[in-house]
Design a protein around this motif. Structure first.
Motif, PDB file in Angstrom:
ATOM      1  N   ILE A  14      29.235  27.025  78.629  1.00 35.44           N
ATOM      2  CA  ILE A  14      29.010  27.897  79.781  1.00 35.44           C
ATOM      3  C   ILE A  14      29.868  27.414  80.943  1.00 35.44           C
ATOM      4  O   ILE A  14      30.231  26.243  81.000  1.00 35.44           O
ATOM      5  CB  ILE A  14      27.509  27.979  80.169  1.00 35.44           C
ATOM      6  CG1 ILE A  14      26.878  26.591  80.274  1.00 35.44           C
ATOM      7  CG2 ILE A  14      26.741  28.821  79.183  1.00 35.44           C
ATOM      8  CD1 ILE A  14      25.390  26.606  80.584  1.00 35.44           C
ATOM      9  N   ASN A  15      30.201  28.349  81.843  1.00 37.58           N
ATOM     10  CA  ASN A  15      31.010  28.006  83.019  1.00 37.58           C
ATOM     11  C   ASN A  15      30.097  27.946  84.233  1.00 37.58           C
ATOM     12  O   ASN A  15      29.746  28.964  84.799  1.00 37.58           O
ATOM     13  CB  ASN A  15      32.072  29.075  83.268  1.00 37.58           C
ATOM     14  CG  ASN A  15      33.241  28.934  82.339  1.00 37.58           C
ATOM     15  OD1 ASN A  15      33.720  27.835  82.111  1.00 37.58           O
ATOM     16  ND2 ASN A  15      33.699  30.045  81.797  1.00 37.58           N
ATOM     17  N   VAL A  16      29.692  26.748  84.606  1.00 35.43           N
ATOM     18  CA  VAL A  16      28.772  26.588  85.730  1.00 35.43           C
ATOM     19  C   VAL A  16      29.619  26.254  86.958  1.00 35.43           C
ATOM     20  O   VAL A  16      30.284  25.220  86.978  1.00 35.43           O
ATOM     21  CB  VAL A  16      27.773  25.443  85.451  1.00 35.43           C
ATOM     22  CG1 VAL A  16      26.779  25.322  86.595  1.00 35.43           C
ATOM     23  CG2 VAL A  16      27.072  25.673  84.131  1.00 35.43           C
ATOM     24  N   SER A  17      29.613  27.127  87.942  1.00 39.28           N
ATOM     25  CA  SER A  17      30.483  26.966  89.126  1.00 39.28           C
ATOM     26  C   SER A  17      31.927  26.734  88.690  1.00 39.28           C
ATOM     27  O   SER A  17      32.646  25.943  89.304  1.00 39.28           O
ATOM     28  CB  SER A  17      30.042  25.779  89.992  1.00 39.28           C
ATOM     29  OG  SER A  17      28.737  25.959  90.434  1.00 39.28           O
ATOM     30  N   GLY A  18      32.340  27.387  87.624  1.00 36.45           N
ATOM     31  CA  GLY A  18      33.710  27.222  87.152  1.00 36.45           C
ATOM     32  C   GLY A  18      33.935  25.920  86.403  1.00 36.45           C
ATOM     33  O   GLY A  18      35.055  25.612  86.024  1.00 36.45           O
ATOM     34  N   HIS A  19      32.888  25.136  86.192  1.00 32.53           N
ATOM     35  CA  HIS A  19      33.040  23.886  85.434  1.00 32.53           C
ATOM     36  C   HIS A  19      32.448  24.060  84.048  1.00 32.53           C
ATOM     37  O   HIS A  19      31.366  24.594  83.884  1.00 32.53           O
ATOM     38  CB  HIS A  19      32.327  22.720  86.143  1.00 32.53           C
ATOM     39  CG  HIS A  19      32.881  22.454  87.502  1.00 32.53           C
ATOM     40  ND1 HIS A  19      32.093  22.053  88.550  1.00 32.53           N
ATOM     41  CD2 HIS A  19      34.125  22.562  87.978  1.00 32.53           C
ATOM     42  CE1 HIS A  19      32.856  21.911  89.619  1.00 32.53           C
ATOM     43  NE2 HIS A  19      34.097  22.216  89.306  1.00 32.53           N
TER      44      HIS A  19
END
Ligand code: WTA
Length: 675
Positions: free
Chosen positions: A548-553
Motif C-alpha cells: 500500500i502507498n501510505v502518504s506516498g511511502h
C-alpha cells in the motif's frame, strides 16, 4: 480513479475531462522549453524506442567517462548490462566535473535547517558550492578509507536531511562503496534488518535531527540497533560515524567515531575511483508483498545516465538560467536519491534540501522557502498537497510564488482536486504539473509529462519517458483496449532499471519477471494496475499486490501484520489499506486478541506503539479493530476484499471499535465474491 468521497468523485469526473495545454515558456518565466511541442516529444520518443542504443549513447556522451563503453546494451532477460566495459564515477559527474569546467563557485546545494528565530527566519541556511562540496566529499571519502571501507563495502546511512547526508552518499559513490540509506523515521529494528541483510560494515548517522521543533534521536536508535544485533549474534558493523547536528546528549560507545573530529584530520585529496558501469552504486530497501523489505540494487552507469536525462527533460533543467530546483522528499527514499542528488547535480542547477516539517513554524514554511530561494522547479507528493489544502489557502496566498516555472508530484496517484489546487494556488494557474510515475525499481521517471510539450489532464501521468516501452496488458501479455484496466508493464530494458534484489535472485525473478511473458520472454511487471485512455494517456489505478502507498511511502501489509503478531496480545492480524483524506491510503488492522487480552483503547495504543518500534511511525495503523476471528474463505484464505470494504466503512457492523466484532455474517455474504 479512486477518490475519497462521492462529492469529490463528481468533481473529479469533471476535472478528469479537462485538458491543459502546456504554456509557452515565457508565460511561466522560463527562457525556453527543452522540448517545445508534443510532436517534438513524440519524434524523440519514437527514436528512443526504435533505436535505444543510439539514443542512450548520445545521452551518455553528455557525461564524463574515464573509459568509453564497449557496447551500449547487453540484454539477456531479465539481466541488463548498460554501457558495459565503460568506466565512470557518479560523484565525479555530480561534483568534480562542474569544478573542472570552471563552475566551482556556483551553488550546488542550498540547505535550510528547521529551527527559526523569533521573527520566523531560519537560523541555519547554507549555500554550498561545487568546490566546497568537492572538498567535503573528498575528506569524508578519506575518512571512510581510513576505516577500512573500500570498493564493494556497504555503508549504511541513517541521518536527517542535512547536507552531510548528500556528502555521505557522494563520498561512498566516490570510492565505490555502495550505500544503503535508511529513512530517519525508521526504528532500531528496521535498521537492524537492513544492516544485517547487507552485512554493512559501517553506519553513518547524526546525533539527532530537527522535526517539528523536536530532536529525533537518530544516534540512540543506532545504539539500540547495535545492541539488538549483538544479542542476535550477527553484528557486522565495525564503525559508527556520528555527525554532530543537534548537540543533544548522546552516548559514545567503542565503535563510535566523531564525524567532526575525523573530518578535521582528513586530507581533501581523494581522486574518484574509476568504476565499472555495472558496479553497484547503492542498495535501497523497499517493501514488497511478502517478507522483509528487499534491497533493490542500482549500478553506476545506467542509473547515472537515466536520472540525469529524466531530470533534465521532466523538470526542464538548464544551467546558467538562475534556476533553483527543490524536491521536498527525504533522501531516505528513491525520490531523494534520484531527484535531490544523483539526477540534479550533474545538471548543474542548485538543489534545495530542507531538514524539517512542512508546517514548522507554520503552514507557510514551504512557500516562504520558495520565495526566499527563488525556487523555479518544485517537486512534492500528493499527500503533502492534500495537507496544504487542509491548512488553508491563506498560507500560499501570503507568499509571492512568482519564481515557480514547473511543479511536480510523485509517489501515488494524485486526486484531481489536489491537482487543481496545486495548479491554482501554487502554480498561479499557469505552471505545468508533471505527475511523475515511477518506482524504486525503475530508478527514475517512467511515465511523465514534459512541461513544455505534453497536454495534461488532472490525475493522469500521461505519456512514457524516453526509452520506456510501457504498456497495459492482460496476463497473456496482450495490450488492453483503451480504457480497460490491466497490468502496467515495461517491455524493453532501460538504463535506470534495477539490476537485482540483494542476495535473493529468486525473489527478483518471481516479483518482477514471472507474471507476464511476451513471445516467451519475461517482461518487467511493475505491480500496479493501469489503463490508457483514448488519447494514449496512462492512468495508474494503484497497487495490485499487498503493497500500500501510505502518504506516498511504500508499505507491505505483511510487514505490519508480522509486527502486530509479534506482540504478546495478538493471535492473528490482517492489514489492509483504507481511504484516508490526507495520506491517500491509511493502514487498517484487524486483530484477534490472545486469550486473556481484552479489546480496549489501551491495547490499541500499545499495539500502535509496538508497530512504531518494530518498523517506524509511518507503519502505525490508523485504525485497529478487534475480532474474535478473521473472516476466511472455506479454503482458509483471509477475505481481504471484505476487510477492505469494512475498513472503508462500506460494511458498518458496530460503531464501538473496542468491542470484539463478529464478521462471520458479512463473511458468508461475501464468500462467493472473494473466492
Ligand atoms: C506509486 C516512488 C501513481 C506506484 C517514486 C508505484 C504512483 C509506487 C506515482 C512506487 C504516480 C509512484 N502516480 N502512482 N505519479 N508515483 N506511484 O518505490 O504504486 O516508493 O508502484 O517509488 O508508488 O513507490 P516507490
Amino acid at each position: 480513479m479512486s477518490t475519497d468521497s462521492t462529492s469529490q468523485g463528481i468533481e473529479s469526473t469533471l476535472h478528469e475531462n479537462r485538458v491543459f495545454q502546456p504554456p509557452k515558456a515565457g508565460e511561466v518565466g522560463a527562457s525556453r522549453w527543452l522540448v517545445e511541442s508534443f510532436a517534438e516529444y513524440k519524434s524523440m520518443y519514437d527514436q528512443s524506442i526504435a533505436d535505444p542504443e543510439s539514443f542512450w549513447a548520445t545521452a551518455a556522451e553528455e557525461l564524463h567517462w574515464f573509459k568509453k563503453w564497449d557496447g551500449v546494451l547487453e540484454w539477456n532477460a531479465p539481466d541488463a548490462k548498460w554501457f558495459g566495459g565503460g568506466t565512470t564515477n557518479v560523484c565525479y559527474n555530480c561534483v568534480d566535473r562542474q569544478v573542472e569546467s570552471g563552475h566551482g563557485d556556483d551553488v550546488a546545494i542550498i540547505w535550510e535547517g528547521e529551527p527559526v528565530d523569533g521573527s520566523g527566519a531560519p537560523v541555519d541556511v547554507r549555500r554550498i558550492t561545487y568546490k566546497e562540496l568537492q572538498t567535503e566529499v573528498s575528506k569524508l571519502a578519506n575518512v571512510l578509507k581510513s576505516k577500512g571501507i573500500g570498493k564493494g563495502d556497504v555503508v549504511t546511512i541513517y541521518m536527517g536531511m542535512v547536507p552531510e547526508l548528500a556528502v555521505a552518499m557522494l563520498a561512498c559513490a566516490r570510492i565505490g562503496a555502495p550505500h544503503s540509506v535508511i529513512f530517519g523515521g525508521f526504528s532500531a529494528q528496521a535498521i537492524t534488518d537492513r544492516v544485517q541483510d547487507a552485512s554493512s560494515k559501517m553506519i553513518i548517522t547524526c546525533d539527532g535531527s530537527w522535526r517539528r521543533g523536536k530532536v529525533v534521536p537518530l544516534k540512540d536508535n543506532v545504539d539500540e540497533a547495535i545492541s539488538i544485533m549483538k544479542d542476535s549474534g550477527n553484528q557486522p558493523v565495525e564503525h559508527v560515524l556520528c555527525y554532530g547536528r543537534c548537540h543533544n546528549d548522546i552516548k559514545w560507545g567503542e565503535l563510535d567515531r566523531c564525524w567532526n573530529e575525523e573530518m578535521e584530520k582528513a586530507s581533501a585529496d581523494c581522486p574518484c575511483e574509476q568504476l565499472d558501469s555495472e558496479d553497484m552504486l547503492f542498495l535501497l530497501y523497499t517493501s514488497g508483498s511478502t517478507g522483509k523489505p528487499k534491497g533493490i540494487v542500482h549500478t553506476n552507469g545506467g542509473y547515472m545516465v537515466y536520472t540525469y536525462l529524466t531530470s533534465k527533460y521532466t523538470f526542464n533543467l538548464i544551467p546558467d538560467e538562475k534556476q533553483v530546483y527543490w524536491c521536498t522528499a527525504d533522501c531516505g527514499w528513491i525520490t531523494g536519491h534520484s531527484y535531490i542528488v544523483y539526477g540534479i547535480l550533474p545538471n548543474r542547477v542548485p538543489t534545495v534540501m530542507y531538514e524539517g516539517g512542512p508546517d514548522y513554524p507554520s503552514g507557510a514554511r514551504f512557500w516562504q522557502m520558495v520565495d526566499r530561494h527563488k525556487v523555479t522547479q518544485f517537486y512534492t507528493a500528493p499527500t503533502a498537497i492534500r495537507a496544504f489544502m487542509k491548512w488553508g489557502d491563506e498560507h500560499p496566498a501570503s507568499c509571492k510564488l512568482d519564481s515557480l516555472q514547473v511543479l511536480g508530484t510523485v509517489g501515488e496517484p494524485i486526486n484531481p482536486e489536489a491537482w487543481m489546487w496545486y495548479r491554482n494556488h501554487i502554480g498561479r494557474g499557469v505552471c505545468p504539473i508533471v505527475d511523475t510515475y515511477w518506482q524504486t525499481e525503475t530508478g527514475g521517471h517512467v511515465i511523465t509529462p514534459l512541461p513544455g510539450a505534453t497536454p495534461t489532464t488532472p490525475g493522469s501521468c500521461t505519456h512514457p519517458a524516453f526509452g520506456i516501452d510501457a504498456a497495459v496488458v492482460n496476463t497473456d501479455g496482450e495490450e488492453q483496449p483503451a480504457n480497460t484496466g490491466g497490468l502496467m508493464v515495461i517491455r524493453k530494458p532501460w538504463p535506470g532499471m534495477l539490476r537485482g534484489v540483494h542476495g535473493d535472485r529468486q525473489r527478483f525473478i518471481d516479483t518482477y519477471w514471472s507474471t507476464v511473458k511476451i513471445n516467451g520472454q519475461p517482461v518487467y511487471t511493475a505491480g500496479d494496475g493501469a489503463r490508457r485512455d483514448e488519447h494514449g494517456n496512462f492512468w495508474i489505478m494503484g497497487r495490485i499486490d499487498d503493497v500500500i502507498n501510505v502518504s506516498g511511502h511504500r508499505m507491505g501489509t505483511m510487514e505490519v501484520e508480522s509486527a502486530l503478531v509479534s506482540h504478546e496480545s495478538v493471535v492473528e492480524a490482517a492489514v489492509v489499506g483504507m481511504p484516508h483524506e490526507i495520506k491517500g491510503t491509511g493502514i487498517a488492522a484487524f486483530v484477534t486478541p490472545a486469550p486473556g487480552f481484552e479489546a480496549s483503547d489501551e491495547l490499541i495504543a500499545a499495539l500502535r506503539e509496538h508497530v512504531g518500534n518494530e518498523i517506524g511511525a509511518i507503519a502505525k495503523p490508523d485504525m485497529i479493530r478487534f475480532t474474535a476471528a478473521l473472516p476466511k474463505t472455506r479454503s482458509g484464505k483471509i477475505m481481504r476484499r471484505l476487510l477492505r470494504s469494512i475498513a472503508a466503512g462500506e460494511h458498518e457492523i458496530t460503531q464501538d471499535i473496542t468491542t470484539l466484532e463478529d464478521f462471520s455474517v458479512v463473511a458468508k455474504l461475501a464468500e462467493k465474491d472473494e473466492s
